[in-house]
Design a protein around this motif. Structure first.
Motif, short mmCIF file in Angstrom:
data_model
loop_
_atom_site.label_atom_id
_atom_site.label_comp_id
_atom_site.label_asym_id
_atom_site.label_seq_id
_atom_site.Cartn_x
_atom_site.Cartn_y
_atom_site.Cartn_z
N LEU B 2 0.83 -1.20 0.00
CA LEU B 2 0.00 0.00 0.00
C LEU B 2 0.87 1.26 0.00
O LEU B 2 1.87 1.32 0.70
N ALA B 3 0.49 2.22 -0.81
CA ALA B 3 1.24 3.48 -0.85
C ALA B 3 0.29 4.64 -1.08
O ALA B 3 -0.81 4.46 -1.59
N ARG B 4 0.72 5.80 -0.66
CA ARG B 4 -0.03 7.03 -0.93
C ARG B 4 0.89 7.95 -1.71
O ARG B 4 2.06 8.10 -1.38
N VAL B 5 0.35 8.54 -2.75
CA VAL B 5 1.14 9.43 -3.61
C VAL B 5 0.42 10.76 -3.69
O VAL B 5 -0.81 10.80 -3.75
N ARG B 6 1.18 11.83 -3.65
CA ARG B 6 0.55 13.13 -3.85
C ARG B 6 1.33 13.93 -4.90
O ARG B 6 2.49 14.26 -4.71
N VAL B 7 0.65 14.20 -6.00
CA VAL B 7 1.17 15.03 -7.09
C VAL B 7 0.11 16.08 -7.36
O VAL B 7 -1.08 15.74 -7.36
N PRO B 8 0.48 17.35 -7.56
CA PRO B 8 -0.56 18.35 -7.84
C PRO B 8 -1.37 17.95 -9.08
O PRO B 8 -0.80 17.45 -10.05
N ARG B 9 -2.67 18.15 -9.02
CA ARG B 9 -3.52 17.74 -10.14
C ARG B 9 -3.25 18.63 -11.36
O ARG B 9 -3.28 18.17 -12.48
N PHE B 86 5.46 5.45 -10.23
CA PHE B 86 6.40 5.08 -9.17
C PHE B 86 6.50 3.56 -9.14
O PHE B 86 5.49 2.88 -9.16
N GLU B 87 7.73 3.05 -9.07
CA GLU B 87 7.90 1.60 -8.96
C GLU B 87 8.99 1.32 -7.94
O GLU B 87 9.99 2.04 -7.88
N TRP B 88 8.77 0.29 -7.14
CA TRP B 88 9.78 -0.05 -6.14
C TRP B 88 9.81 -1.55 -5.89
O TRP B 88 8.86 -2.26 -6.21
N THR B 89 10.93 -2.03 -5.35
CA THR B 89 11.07 -3.45 -5.01
C THR B 89 11.72 -3.56 -3.64
O THR B 89 12.52 -2.72 -3.25
N ASP B 90 11.37 -4.64 -2.92
CA ASP B 90 12.03 -4.86 -1.64
C ASP B 90 12.95 -6.08 -1.75
O ASP B 90 13.01 -6.73 -2.80
N ASP B 91 13.67 -6.36 -0.66
CA ASP B 91 14.65 -7.44 -0.70
C ASP B 91 14.01 -8.81 -0.92
O ASP B 91 14.65 -9.74 -1.41
N ALA B 92 12.73 -8.95 -0.54
CA ALA B 92 12.05 -10.23 -0.74
C ALA B 92 11.59 -10.38 -2.18
O ALA B 92 10.98 -11.39 -2.54
N GLY B 93 11.84 -9.36 -2.99
CA GLY B 93 11.47 -9.44 -4.40
C GLY B 93 10.06 -8.94 -4.68
O GLY B 93 9.60 -8.97 -5.82
N GLU B 94 9.38 -8.49 -3.64
CA GLU B 94 8.02 -7.99 -3.85
C GLU B 94 8.07 -6.62 -4.52
O GLU B 94 8.89 -5.78 -4.16
N ARG B 95 7.20 -6.44 -5.50
CA ARG B 95 7.19 -5.18 -6.24
C ARG B 95 5.92 -4.40 -5.93
O ARG B 95 4.89 -4.96 -5.62
N GLY B 96 6.06 -3.10 -6.00
CA GLY B 96 4.89 -2.25 -5.81
C GLY B 96 4.92 -1.14 -6.83
O GLY B 96 5.98 -0.80 -7.35
#
Lengths: 217, 106
Positions: B2-9, B86-96
Motif C-alpha cells: 500500500l502506498a499514498r502518492v501526492r502530485v498536484p492535479r 512510481f515503482e519499487w522493489t524490496d529485498d524479498a522481491g516484492e514489487r509495488g
C-alpha cells in the motif's frame, strides 16, 4: 507530523481501512459500505461514544470490538485478530471520521458499575513497581521518566502510530505496554479490566478532540 | 504494497512541483532477533524509481537505516501533461507501483 495529512504515517492505515470499507467480506458477501453507506456521513461522531455497551450481549465493547461484532454477526465473517493490520485499519478509518470532535465521556447508568471498576483500576497500585496509573499520568505528568516526558495518558488519538512500534497500535496495546512497564501481569486483549479502564479513560478525557490517527513517540 | 502518492492535479508549464510518496513497509533492518534469538532476515525497499512520462526524474536507493513506512518528498519541473509512475522493489522481491496524473497548462 500528525497534523500533516500526508506525512502522518497513520494515514496509510486509514487509506487501507477505506479500501476494506468497500470490500465484501464473509459468507454474506456484504461490505461495510452496504449497510453503513459512506463512512464520512454514517461513521461521523461514532468514535466519540466508545467504549459502549453492546445491547445484544450486554457487554462492554470498544471500537475494535464493535468492528469484529459487525463482522461475525452481520457479515458472517471471521473476527479479525487483535492488532492485525486489517482490524487496525478499519478501526482507524472509522475513528478518523470523528477527527476534531470532542469525546463525549458520557457514562450511561447501565455502565456505571463498569466505570467504577475502571476508576478503581486506574487508582490501584499494581506490579513489582507498585505503581498505579494515576501516579505517573495524573500526579507527575510533564516530569521526566529517564529521558522521556510523562504523558497525561489520554486515549483520544488511538489507534495511534507510535514511533517506538514503527506501526499503528490500539489503545489496549498501549495499556498493556504500561502494565509491562510497571512489571505487572498483562491482561489479555479485550479483558474486562482493559475495557473498563478504556471506559474510565474516555470519561477522563471527555471534551478532548479525537485525533486519530495520532503520532506518538 | 500500500502506498499514498501526492502530485498536484494541475500545474503551469515550468512550475516546480512537489511530489510526495509514503509506502507501508516494515523495513526490517536485518539486525533484529526474534523471540527465539534467531536473526530476522533483512527486508527493506531497496530501490524506488519515479518516471514522468517515461523519463526517470527520481531514484532512491535505500538501506537498513531508513525507518519503517518510508516517506519521500522531492521536486520536479512540470513540462507536459501526463503521468508519474512510481515503482519499487524490496529485498524479498516484492514489487509495488503507484501512478498519478497531472495536467499542465500554459
Amino acid at each position: 507530523m500528525q497534523a500533516d495529512e500526508f506525512a502522518n504515517p497513520g494515514m496509510l492505515w486509514v487509506t487501507r481501512g477505506e479500501k476494506l470499507w468497500r470490500t465484501p467480506a464473509g459468507s454474506t458477501g456484504a461490505a461495510c459500505a452496504q449497510c453503513h453507506g459512506e463512512a464520512a456521513k454514517g461513521m461521523r461522531g461514532v468514535a466519540t461514544r466508545y467504549p459502549a455497551r453492546d445491547a445484544h450481549s450486554a457487554r462492554l465493547v470498544n471500537l475494535e470490538g464493535r468492528v469484529n461484532l459487525c463482522r461475525t454477526r452481520h457479515q458472517k465473517a471471521e473476527a479479525l485478530a487483535h492488532e492485525s493490520e486489517d482490524l487496525l485499519a478499519l478501526s482507524a478509518y472509522v475513528a478518523h471520521q470523528s477527527r476534531g470532535m470532542p469525546i463525549s465521556g458520557e457514562v450511561p447508568a447501565e455502565l456505571r458499575a463498569s466505570f467504577e471498576r475502571g476508576r478503581t483500576q486506574y487508582h490501584k497500585r499494581i506490579g513489582q513497581m507498585n505503581l498505579a496509573c494515576t501516579q505517573c499520568h495524573q500526579q507527575n505528568w510533564g516530569k521526566t521518566l529517564l529521558a522521556q516526558t510523562i504523558s497525561q495518558g489520554h486515549g483520544n488519538a488511538y489507534p495511534t502510530y507510535r514511533l517506538e512500534w514503527q506501526s499503528l497500535g490500539s489503545l489496549q496495546r498501549r495499556l498493556r505496554a504500561c502494565y509491562f512497564g510497571v512489571r505487572a501481569q498483562m491482561p489479555a486483549y479485550d479483558a474486562p479490566e482493559l475495557l473498563e479502564l478504556e471506559l474510565y479513560l474516555a470519561w477522563r478525557g471527555r471534551g478532548l478532540p479525537i485525533e486519530t490517527p495520532g503520532v506518538r513517540r | 504494497m500500500l502506498a499514498r502518492v501526492r502530485v498536484p492535479r494541475e500545474a503551469k508549464r515550468g512550475e516546480i512541483i512537489e511530489i510526495r510518496i509514503a509506502i507501508q513497509h516494515r523495513m526490517e533492518t536485518g539486525f533484529r532477533l526474534d523471540n527465539f534469538g534467531r536473526p530476522i532476515a533483512k527486508n527493506v525497499i531497496n530501490a524506488l524509481v519515479c518516471r514522468y512520462n517515461g523519463t526517470e526524474v527520481f531514484r532512491a536507493e535505500m538501506g537498513s537505516g531508513i525507518a519503517a513506512n518510508p516517506y519521500l518528498q522531492f521536486h520536479a519541473v512540470a513540462e507536459a501533461s501526463g503521468e508519474f509512475v512510481f515503482e519499487w522493489t524490496d529485498d524479498a522481491g516484492e514489487r509495488g507501483s503507484e501512478r498519478a496524473s497531472i495536467t499542465v497548462t500554459g
